[in-house]
Design a protein around this motif. Structure first.
Motif, PDB file in Angstrom:
ATOM      1  N   ILE A  49       0.841  -1.215   0.000  1.00  0.00           N
ATOM      2  CA  ILE A  49       0.000   0.000   0.000  1.00  0.00           C
ATOM      3  C   ILE A  49       0.868   1.253   0.000  1.00  0.00           C
ATOM      4  CG2 ILE A  49      -1.701   1.327   1.327  1.00  0.00           C
ATOM      5  CD1 ILE A  49      -2.899  -1.326   2.229  1.00  0.00           C
ATOM      6  N   LYS A  50       1.940   1.209   0.772  1.00  0.00           N
ATOM      7  CA  LYS A  50       2.840   2.375   0.812  1.00  0.00           C
ATOM      8  C   LYS A  50       3.517   2.591  -0.533  1.00  0.00           C
ATOM      9  CE  LYS A  50       4.328   2.774   5.609  1.00  0.00           C
ATOM     10  NZ  LYS A  50       4.113   4.167   5.945  1.00  0.00           N
ATOM     11  N   ALA A  51       3.814   1.466  -1.200  1.00  0.00           N
ATOM     12  CA  ALA A  51       4.553   1.567  -2.468  1.00  0.00           C
ATOM     13  C   ALA A  51       3.650   1.924  -3.635  1.00  0.00           C
ATOM     14  CB  ALA A  51       5.251   0.232  -2.754  1.00  0.00           C
ATOM     15  N   TYR A  52       2.373   2.078  -3.357  1.00  0.00           N
ATOM     16  CA  TYR A  52       1.450   2.410  -4.436  1.00  0.00           C
ATOM     17  C   TYR A  52       1.956   3.660  -5.149  1.00  0.00           C
ATOM     18  CZ  TYR A  52      -2.808   3.584  -6.900  1.00  0.00           C
ATOM     19  OH  TYR A  52      -3.708   3.894  -7.879  1.00  0.00           O
ATOM     20  N   ASP A  53       2.228   3.468  -6.415  1.00  0.00           N
ATOM     21  CA  ASP A  53       2.858   4.542  -7.174  1.00  0.00           C
ATOM     22  C   ASP A  53       1.834   5.619  -7.501  1.00  0.00           C
ATOM     23  OD1 ASP A  53       4.808   5.860  -8.621  1.00  0.00           O
ATOM     24  OD2 ASP A  53       4.123   4.952 -10.500  1.00  0.00           O
ATOM     25  N   PHE A  54       2.078   6.777  -6.991  1.00  0.00           N
ATOM     26  CA  PHE A  54       1.124   7.857  -7.233  1.00  0.00           C
ATOM     27  C   PHE A  54       1.875   9.094  -7.713  1.00  0.00           C
ATOM     28  CE2 PHE A  54      -0.902  11.762  -5.812  1.00  0.00           C
ATOM     29  CZ  PHE A  54      -2.109  11.648  -6.454  1.00  0.00           C
ATOM     30  N   GLN A  55       1.466   9.599  -8.822  1.00  0.00           N
ATOM     31  CA  GLN A  55       2.086  10.823  -9.340  1.00  0.00           C
ATOM     32  C   GLN A  55       1.015  11.792  -9.796  1.00  0.00           C
ATOM     33  OE1 GLN A  55       4.596   9.150 -12.338  1.00  0.00           O
ATOM     34  NE2 GLN A  55       6.400   9.175 -11.012  1.00  0.00           N
ATOM     35  N   LEU A  56       1.139  12.982  -9.286  1.00  0.00           N
ATOM     36  CA  LEU A  56       0.226  14.017  -9.772  1.00  0.00           C
ATOM     37  C   LEU A  56       0.682  14.453 -11.157  1.00  0.00           C
ATOM     38  CD1 LEU A  56      -0.204  16.310  -6.661  1.00  0.00           C
ATOM     39  CD2 LEU A  56      -2.039  15.218  -7.913  1.00  0.00           C
TER      40      LEU A  56
ATOM     41  N   PHE B  12      -1.805  23.557   2.117  1.00  0.00           N
ATOM     42  CA  PHE B  12      -2.085  22.933   0.816  1.00  0.00           C
ATOM     43  C   PHE B  12      -0.910  22.067   0.371  1.00  0.00           C
ATOM     44  CE2 PHE B  12      -1.957  22.787  -3.776  1.00  0.00           C
ATOM     45  CZ  PHE B  12      -3.260  22.468  -4.111  1.00  0.00           C
ATOM     46  N   ASN B  13       0.276  22.636   0.418  1.00  0.00           N
ATOM     47  CA  ASN B  13       1.447  21.882  -0.043  1.00  0.00           C
ATOM     48  C   ASN B  13       1.724  20.654   0.820  1.00  0.00           C
ATOM     49  OD1 ASN B  13       1.978  23.513  -2.247  1.00  0.00           O
ATOM     50  ND2 ASN B  13       3.168  24.963  -1.028  1.00  0.00           N
ATOM     51  N   GLU B  14       1.373  20.746   2.087  1.00  0.00           N
ATOM     52  CA  GLU B  14       1.597  19.608   2.986  1.00  0.00           C
ATOM     53  C   GLU B  14       0.598  18.477   2.748  1.00  0.00           C
ATOM     54  OE1 GLU B  14       3.328  21.870   6.940  1.00  0.00           O
ATOM     55  OE2 GLU B  14       1.467  20.743   7.095  1.00  0.00           O
ATOM     56  N   VAL B  15      -0.640  18.864   2.524  1.00  0.00           N
ATOM     57  CA  VAL B  15      -1.729  17.870   2.563  1.00  0.00           C
ATOM     58  C   VAL B  15      -2.188  17.395   1.176  1.00  0.00           C
ATOM     59  CG1 VAL B  15      -4.075  17.434   3.442  1.00  0.00           C
ATOM     60  CG2 VAL B  15      -2.511  18.824   4.767  1.00  0.00           C
ATOM     61  N   TYR B  16      -2.128  18.276   0.184  1.00  0.00           N
ATOM     62  CA  TYR B  16      -2.763  17.975  -1.108  1.00  0.00           C
ATOM     63  C   TYR B  16      -2.279  16.676  -1.773  1.00  0.00           C
ATOM     64  CZ  TYR B  16      -4.659  18.770  -5.796  1.00  0.00           C
ATOM     65  OH  TYR B  16      -5.307  18.618  -6.987  1.00  0.00           O
ATOM     66  N   PRO B  17      -0.964  16.449  -1.916  1.00  0.00           N
ATOM     67  CA  PRO B  17      -0.536  15.212  -2.598  1.00  0.00           C
ATOM     68  C   PRO B  17      -1.004  13.947  -1.870  1.00  0.00           C
ATOM     69  CG  PRO B  17       1.293  16.755  -2.401  1.00  0.00           C
ATOM     70  CD  PRO B  17       0.195  17.287  -1.556  1.00  0.00           C
ATOM     71  N   ARG B  21      -3.614  10.950  -3.174  1.00  0.00           N
ATOM     72  CA  ARG B  21      -3.275   9.523  -3.185  1.00  0.00           C
ATOM     73  C   ARG B  21      -4.318   8.723  -2.395  1.00  0.00           C
ATOM     74  NH1 ARG B  21       2.052   6.093  -1.440  1.00  0.00           N
ATOM     75  NH2 ARG B  21       1.654   6.834   0.657  1.00  0.00           N
ATOM     76  N   PHE B  22      -4.703   9.259  -1.247  1.00  0.00           N
ATOM     77  CA  PHE B  22      -5.736   8.601  -0.436  1.00  0.00           C
ATOM     78  C   PHE B  22      -7.014   8.425  -1.251  1.00  0.00           C
ATOM     79  CE2 PHE B  22      -9.562   9.429   2.167  1.00  0.00           C
ATOM     80  CZ  PHE B  22      -9.572   8.279   2.929  1.00  0.00           C
ATOM     81  N   LEU B  23      -7.413   9.496  -1.941  1.00  0.00           N
ATOM     82  CA  LEU B  23      -8.668   9.435  -2.700  1.00  0.00           C
ATOM     83  C   LEU B  23      -8.560   8.470  -3.881  1.00  0.00           C
ATOM     84  CD1 LEU B  23      -9.635  13.208  -2.627  1.00  0.00           C
ATOM     85  CD2 LEU B  23     -10.923  11.338  -1.604  1.00  0.00           C
ATOM     86  N   GLU B  24      -7.393   8.440  -4.509  1.00  0.00           N
ATOM     87  CA  GLU B  24      -7.235   7.521  -5.638  1.00  0.00           C
ATOM     88  C   GLU B  24      -7.386   6.069  -5.171  1.00  0.00           C
ATOM     89  OE1 GLU B  24      -4.370   8.288  -8.867  1.00  0.00           O
ATOM     90  OE2 GLU B  24      -3.575   6.321  -8.383  1.00  0.00           O
ATOM     91  N   CYS B  25      -6.740   5.745  -4.047  1.00  0.00           N
ATOM     92  CA  CYS B  25      -6.842   4.373  -3.528  1.00  0.00           C
ATOM     93  C   CYS B  25      -8.241   4.097  -2.992  1.00  0.00           C
ATOM     94  CB  CYS B  25      -5.820   4.145  -2.422  1.00  0.00           C
ATOM     95  SG  CYS B  25      -4.144   4.114  -3.024  1.00  0.00           S
ATOM     96  N   PHE B  26      -8.844   5.102  -2.401  1.00  0.00           N
ATOM     97  CA  PHE B  26     -10.157   4.932  -1.794  1.00  0.00           C
ATOM     98  C   PHE B  26     -11.237   4.722  -2.852  1.00  0.00           C
ATOM     99  CE2 PHE B  26     -13.986   6.805   0.309  1.00  0.00           C
ATOM    100  CZ  PHE B  26     -14.081   5.880   1.337  1.00  0.00           C
ATOM    101  N   GLN B 134      -1.007   4.909   4.622  1.00  0.00           N
ATOM    102  CA  GLN B 134      -0.484   5.951   3.729  1.00  0.00           C
ATOM    103  C   GLN B 134      -0.293   7.281   4.450  1.00  0.00           C
ATOM    104  OE1 GLN B 134      -3.066   6.174   0.308  1.00  0.00           O
ATOM    105  NE2 GLN B 134      -1.979   4.515  -0.718  1.00  0.00           N
ATOM    106  N   SER B 135      -1.291   7.652   5.228  1.00  0.00           N
ATOM    107  CA  SER B 135      -1.198   8.954   5.890  1.00  0.00           C
ATOM    108  C   SER B 135      -0.544   8.854   7.260  1.00  0.00           C
ATOM    109  CB  SER B 135      -2.589   9.575   6.023  1.00  0.00           C
ATOM    110  OG  SER B 135      -3.243   9.553   4.782  1.00  0.00           O
ATOM    111  N   GLU B 136      -0.305   7.627   7.711  1.00  0.00           N
ATOM    112  CA  GLU B 136       0.379   7.359   8.986  1.00  0.00           C
ATOM    113  C   GLU B 136      -0.283   8.070  10.162  1.00  0.00           C
ATOM    114  OE1 GLU B 136       4.528   8.086   8.348  1.00  0.00           O
ATOM    115  OE2 GLU B 136       4.705   6.353   7.029  1.00  0.00           O
ATOM    116  N   MET B 137      -1.599   7.993  10.197  1.00  0.00           N
ATOM    117  CA  MET B 137      -2.327   8.572  11.332  1.00  0.00           C
ATOM    118  C   MET B 137      -2.434   7.533  12.445  1.00  0.00           C
ATOM    119  SD  MET B 137      -5.509  10.676   9.753  1.00  0.00           S
ATOM    120  CE  MET B 137      -5.311  11.884   8.458  1.00  0.00           C
TER     121      MET B 137
END
Lengths: 157, 178
Positions: A49-56, B12-17, B21-26, B134-137
């Motif tokens: 899951i961590k390695a999931y490749d994500f690029q904006l 924004f710069n801290e959280v947006y990327p 990624r969270f939303l893409e996986c979700f 991913q977000s390590e919460m």
């Protein structure tokens, strides 16, 4: 096959166990092949899951930020204000105390004024020799004088 | 206002990327979701900027944004209506660099597998696991974002991991047999 400790293994990986509990689970792990296998698999899930490749997309960040900053902000009276709960509670208690204090002042003031009025009326309302009150002080003697005359006429008759 | 914008830009710069990624996986398995996650992330930030609670610290803002983004994503997924993003698709095609096609294919397949496996989980387990991995919460932070108890978060994450573990094994054995 499953072990009752496997859930604890999951929490251990997340560092959500206290020191003693973590030690106990670590000890258990060295003796239980089911749990050590689970730990390996959970770690693998984590890696995948961590390695999931994500690029904006290139410049997506900048573009999004620019669009947002260009949008119109709501006026301040339509915005919510984040106040921490203790601060909000203190504020409410203070407002309540202020309300009670002002209410008690209002109750006390009319009572005091009423007492003062009673005192002055008692002092001013000396009975007339005939036993009736002198009504002339209420309307500067105009209507009261008329009533007085009528009363005298009727008593004479 | 300038100070506000400066603070906002930092958040924004801290959280947006990470949020993207969270939303893409979700949302991964949903039709058109791969294009929609950036829209939802942007919409969340837009709401935060325009009418979000003023004076939030970066950490608090993160919880707020993740909560709003997840709710927006759930709405989007239930409607199953995602705006088409033709231009982004075109840009994607033109922006492709010259990597090895076989490598690229393998990477894409791996991504797809991870997304498919994640989509097989119930929504609340998937959200909890992604926020953790991913977000390590922490459990407490996840509980705040998802508005559930910490004990539920604990159980959901464990169940999600166990389910993924067995599904991964199934996939591997299927690939091995093939």
């Amino acid at each position: 096959m499953d072990c009752n400790w496997t859930e604890k293994v999951s929490q251990l990986l997340d560092e959500e166990l206290s020191g003693d509990e973590a030690l106990r689970v670590e000890e258990h792990l060295s003796a239980c092949s089911v749990c050590s296998g689970a730990r390996e698999d959970f770690l693998r899930v984590r890696r995948e899951i961590k390695a999931y490749d994500f690029q904006l997309e290139p410049f997506a960040n900048e573009r999004a930020l620019r669009d947002i900053l260009a949008s119109e902000k709501a006026p301040f009276w339509r915005r919510r204000i984040a106040v921490p709960v203790p601060a909000m509670a203190t504020l409410l208690v203070l407002l309540l105390a202020l309300g009670l204090w002002s209410a008690s002042l209002r109750i006390r003031r009319p009572a005091a004024e009423g007492a003062r009025v009673n005192q002055t009326t008692e002092a001013n309302s000396q009975p007339e020799p005939g036993g009736a009150f002198d009504l002339s002080r209420f309307d500067h003697g105009e209507r009261a004088a008329v009533i007085k005359i009528k009363r005298e006429q009727s008593s004479n008759q | 206002m300038a100070r506000d914008n400066e603070d906002f830009t930092i958040i924004f710069n801290e959280v947006y990327p990470g949020l993207c990624r969270f939303l893409e996986c979700f949302m991964g398995g949903q039709e058109g979701a791969l294009a929609a996650h950036e829209d939802i992330a942007q919409e969340s930030f837009m709401r935060f900027y325009r009418s979000g609670p003023a004076g939030l610290q970066s950490r608090e803002a993160r919880f707020w944004l993740y909560r709003v983004a997840r709710n927006l994503a759930l709405n989007e997924m239930s409607r199953r209506h995602v705006r088409s993003r033709l231009w982004s698709k075109v840009a994607e095609i033109f922006n492709r660099d010259g990597t090895n096609p076989a490598e690229e294919f393998e990477q894409e397949e791996r991504k797809k597998m991870v997304l498919d496996l994640l989509q097989s989980l119930p929504e609340y387990q998937r959200a909890a696991l992604l926020l953790r991995e991913q977000s390590e919460m922490s459990y407490r932070e996840i509980a705040r974002v998802l508005d559930v108890s910490e004990s539920k978060v604990k159980v959901d994450i464990f169940r999600a991991r166990s389910a993924l573990r067995s599904k991964w094994k199934e996939v591997e054995s299927a690939v091995g047999n093939y």
